[in-house]
Design a protein around this motif. Structure first.
Motif, PDB file in Angstrom:
ATOM      1  N   THR A 109       0.522   4.795   0.123  1.00 54.53           N
ATOM      2  CA  THR A 109       1.704   5.181  -0.648  1.00 54.53           C
ATOM      3  C   THR A 109       1.607   6.599  -1.215  1.00 54.53           C
ATOM      4  OG1 THR A 109       0.895   4.294  -2.781  1.00 54.53           O
ATOM      5  CG2 THR A 109       2.079   2.772  -1.315  1.00 54.53           C
ATOM      6  N   LYS A 110       0.421   7.177  -1.148  1.00 51.54           N
ATOM      7  CA  LYS A 110       0.241   8.569  -1.610  1.00 51.54           C
ATOM      8  C   LYS A 110       0.089   9.537  -0.439  1.00 51.54           C
ATOM      9  CE  LYS A 110      -2.060   7.124  -5.895  1.00 51.54           C
ATOM     10  NZ  LYS A 110      -1.804   5.684  -5.746  1.00 51.54           N
ATOM     11  N   SER A 111       0.229   9.032   0.781  1.00 47.36           N
ATOM     12  CA  SER A 111      -0.044   9.825   1.982  1.00 47.36           C
ATOM     13  C   SER A 111       1.203  10.525   2.508  1.00 47.36           C
ATOM     14  CB  SER A 111      -0.600   8.919   3.083  1.00 47.36           C
ATOM     15  OG  SER A 111       0.433   8.064   3.575  1.00 47.36           O
ATOM     16  N   GLN A 148      -3.829   4.045   9.924  1.00 50.90           N
ATOM     17  CA  GLN A 148      -5.219   3.607  10.102  1.00 50.90           C
ATOM     18  C   GLN A 148      -6.213   4.677   9.617  1.00 50.90           C
ATOM     19  OE1 GLN A 148      -5.715   0.272  11.177  1.00 50.90           O
ATOM     20  NE2 GLN A 148      -3.545   0.615  10.719  1.00 50.90           N
ATOM     21  N   ALA A 149      -5.813   5.922   9.739  1.00 51.13           N
ATOM     22  CA  ALA A 149      -6.707   7.045   9.377  1.00 51.13           C
ATOM     23  C   ALA A 149      -6.713   7.343   7.881  1.00 51.13           C
ATOM     24  CB  ALA A 149      -6.294   8.290  10.138  1.00 51.13           C
ATOM     25  N   ASP A 168      10.901  -1.475  17.261  1.00 54.66           N
ATOM     26  CA  ASP A 168      11.381  -0.115  16.974  1.00 54.66           C
ATOM     27  C   ASP A 168      10.466   0.619  15.994  1.00 54.66           C
ATOM     28  OD1 ASP A 168      13.584  -0.157  18.674  1.00 54.66           O
ATOM     29  OD2 ASP A 168      14.832  -1.164  17.173  1.00 54.66           O
ATOM     30  N   TYR A 169       9.172   0.253  16.007  1.00 55.53           N
ATOM     31  CA  TYR A 169       8.171   0.993  15.238  1.00 55.53           C
ATOM     32  C   TYR A 169       7.564   2.058  16.145  1.00 55.53           C
ATOM     33  CZ  TYR A 169       8.162  -3.287  12.345  1.00 55.53           C
ATOM     34  OH  TYR A 169       8.513  -4.366  11.573  1.00 55.53           O
ATOM     35  N   ARG A 170       6.831   2.990  15.532  1.00 55.59           N
ATOM     36  CA  ARG A 170       6.143   4.023  16.306  1.00 55.59           C
ATOM     37  C   ARG A 170       4.634   3.844  16.130  1.00 55.59           C
ATOM     38  NH1 ARG A 170      10.263   8.209  13.663  1.00 55.59           N
ATOM     39  NH2 ARG A 170       8.692   8.095  12.013  1.00 55.59           N
ATOM     40  N   LYS A 171       3.944   3.693  17.244  1.00 59.33           N
ATOM     41  CA  LYS A 171       2.481   3.495  17.152  1.00 59.33           C
ATOM     42  C   LYS A 171       1.807   4.709  16.521  1.00 59.33           C
ATOM     43  CE  LYS A 171      -1.630   1.879  19.485  1.00 59.33           C
ATOM     44  NZ  LYS A 171      -2.550   2.939  19.080  1.00 59.33           N
ATOM     45  N   SER A 172       2.409   5.884  16.690  1.00 58.66           N
ATOM     46  CA  SER A 172       1.820   7.088  16.104  1.00 58.66           C
ATOM     47  C   SER A 172       1.771   6.982  14.566  1.00 58.66           C
ATOM     48  CB  SER A 172       2.610   8.334  16.505  1.00 58.66           C
ATOM     49  OG  SER A 172       3.970   8.215  16.112  1.00 58.66           O
ATOM     50  N   ASP A 173       2.791   6.346  13.964  1.00 56.64           N
ATOM     51  CA  ASP A 173       2.774   6.123  12.509  1.00 56.64           C
ATOM     52  C   ASP A 173       1.654   5.162  12.141  1.00 56.64           C
ATOM     53  OD1 ASP A 173       5.013   7.750  12.038  1.00 56.64           O
ATOM     54  OD2 ASP A 173       6.409   6.094  12.355  1.00 56.64           O
ATOM     55  N   ALA A 192      -5.750  -4.078  -0.239  1.00 57.94           N
ATOM     56  CA  ALA A 192      -4.786  -3.538  -1.206  1.00 57.94           C
ATOM     57  C   ALA A 192      -5.021  -2.052  -1.458  1.00 57.94           C
ATOM     58  CB  ALA A 192      -4.883  -4.311  -2.520  1.00 57.94           C
ATOM     59  N   ASP A 193      -6.277  -1.647  -1.518  1.00 57.06           N
ATOM     60  CA  ASP A 193      -6.576  -0.238  -1.809  1.00 57.06           C
ATOM     61  C   ASP A 193      -6.107   0.670  -0.675  1.00 57.06           C
ATOM     62  OD1 ASP A 193      -7.628  -0.859  -4.271  1.00 57.06           O
ATOM     63  OD2 ASP A 193      -9.689  -1.021  -3.540  1.00 57.06           O
ATOM     64  N   HIS A 194      -6.213   0.187   0.553  1.00 57.58           N
ATOM     65  CA  HIS A 194      -5.722   0.960   1.703  1.00 57.58           C
ATOM     66  C   HIS A 194      -4.200   1.115   1.607  1.00 57.58           C
ATOM     67  CE1 HIS A 194      -5.273   1.285   6.386  1.00 57.58           C
ATOM     68  NE2 HIS A 194      -5.134   2.456   5.795  1.00 57.58           N
ATOM     69  N   LEU A 195      -3.513   0.021   1.260  1.00 59.33           N
ATOM     70  CA  LEU A 195      -2.063   0.083   1.069  1.00 59.33           C
ATOM     71  C   LEU A 195      -1.699   1.113  -0.002  1.00 59.33           C
ATOM     72  CD1 LEU A 195       0.927  -0.963   1.112  1.00 59.33           C
ATOM     73  CD2 LEU A 195       0.195  -2.634  -0.595  1.00 59.33           C
TER      74      LEU A 195
END
Length: 325
Positions: A121-123, A322-323, A312-317, A114-117
């Protein structure tokens, strides 16, 4: 004569101002969602509606319509554009129907917890995806609420991804939700949510996946023997305001709507995290076996078998998420 015209003009202007002010005081908005009145999403929305009314000095009266009163999730998302609703709470899987890249958060094992999620949302990547959705749909995301981690319940013991081979499991008919069970070889069935309990009870399916809070609320634990902590999706809901309303709001009112929606999301998130933490013991007390699994094995299997491009997602996103720390 001129004096009379001046007085008449002044009176007309005053009447127009009064009518405008009165009209603003009577601005009624509809806020819709599909959740029950007992759930934090609803109670926080009702609080937010009252708080917006208070902070705007009564200029906005918001009525909250829970439990699909104004339609199912697809309907209320369409309602933002049709003008039948002004605000909704809904998952990014539905926002992805307008702008697919924002749905990358539903790719299994995108978030650690949850904390990662919440950090996401602030990224910058969230801001870019939210802007992409707004540019495409016209609608604006005000806030994000933690929904819970999706786990698996079953009448068959599951200790690894391979144990799911041939498992008859109910999964919502959304491609990203299907990814993990299918990657592990399960047979998925898109049974309507309202019919899941009966389907588990009569053996039409032997498993399903949902957050622990849903497994408890819908009493699936009564017709299941195992809770398997697959943790395959850390789920969330967006508070979305229609483009038509967002354009009308002054900068001051935009800030009020945003601040209140984010405060409400924080309240609901805290309540959900607290409820979730108690449920493993609750299920054990009810006689279910609760099993921890090696999530890396599940994640690696999904990554090997399921391409981002197929949704239709982008792996770069996904890599950028992940980072996020």
């Amino acid at each position: 004569m001129l004096k009379k015209l001046t007085i008449a003009f002044a009176a007309s202007a005053a009447a127009l101002l009064a009518a405008t002010t009165s009209g603003m005081a009577q601005s009624k908005l509809k806020w819709a969602h599909v959740y029950e009145t007992s759930e934090p999403f609803h109670t926080a929305s009702v609080w937010a509606a009252g708080e917006i009314n208070k902070r705007t000095n009564g200029r906005y009266q918001i009525d909250v319509y829970p439990a699909s009163q104004l339609g199912k999730e697809t309907d209320i998302n369409q309602g933002l554009s049709l003008g039948s609703v002004d605000m909704i709470i809904s998952g990014s899987s539905f926002a992805a129907k307008s702008y697919p890249p924002i749905g990358v958060t539903y790719y299994p094992y995108t978030f650690r917890d949850a904390d990662h999620l919440l950090a996401y949302t602030k990224s910058d990547v969230f801001k870019e995806l939210a802007k992409g959705y707004e540019d495409k749909s016209g609608h604006h995301i005000l806030a994000v609420t933690y929904y819970g981690v999706r786990h698996t319940s079953s009448n068959k013991p599951i200790k690894s991804c391979t144990d799911m081979k041939g498992l008859k499991i109910r999964v919502p008919d959304v491609p990203a939700y299907l990814a993990m069970p299918r990657a592990c070889g399960a047979n998925t069935a898109p049974i309507a949510f309202a019919e899941v309990y009966l389907a588990l009870q009569n053996g039409t399916v032997e498993a399903q996946e949902n957050p622990l809070t849903t497994i408890e609320a819908k009493k699936f634990y009564e017709v299941q023997k195992h809770v398997v902590l697959t943790g395959h999706i850390v789920d969330h809901l967006n508070t979305v305001v229609s483009g038509a309303l967002w354009k009308k709001l002054s900068e001051e009112d935009r800030k009020i709507f945003t601040d209140v929606a984010q405060e409400a999301a924080a309240k609901a998130t805290a309540e959900i995290k607290t409820n979730e933490a108690k449920l493993v013991d609750f299920f054990k007390q009810k006689g279910l076996t609760v099993t921890e699994v090696n999530k890396d094995e599940f994640r690696d299997t999904v990554l090997k078998t399921t391409s981002f491009e197929s949704f239709d997602y982008r792996k770069s996103d996904w890599d950028r998420i992940q980072a996020v720390k």
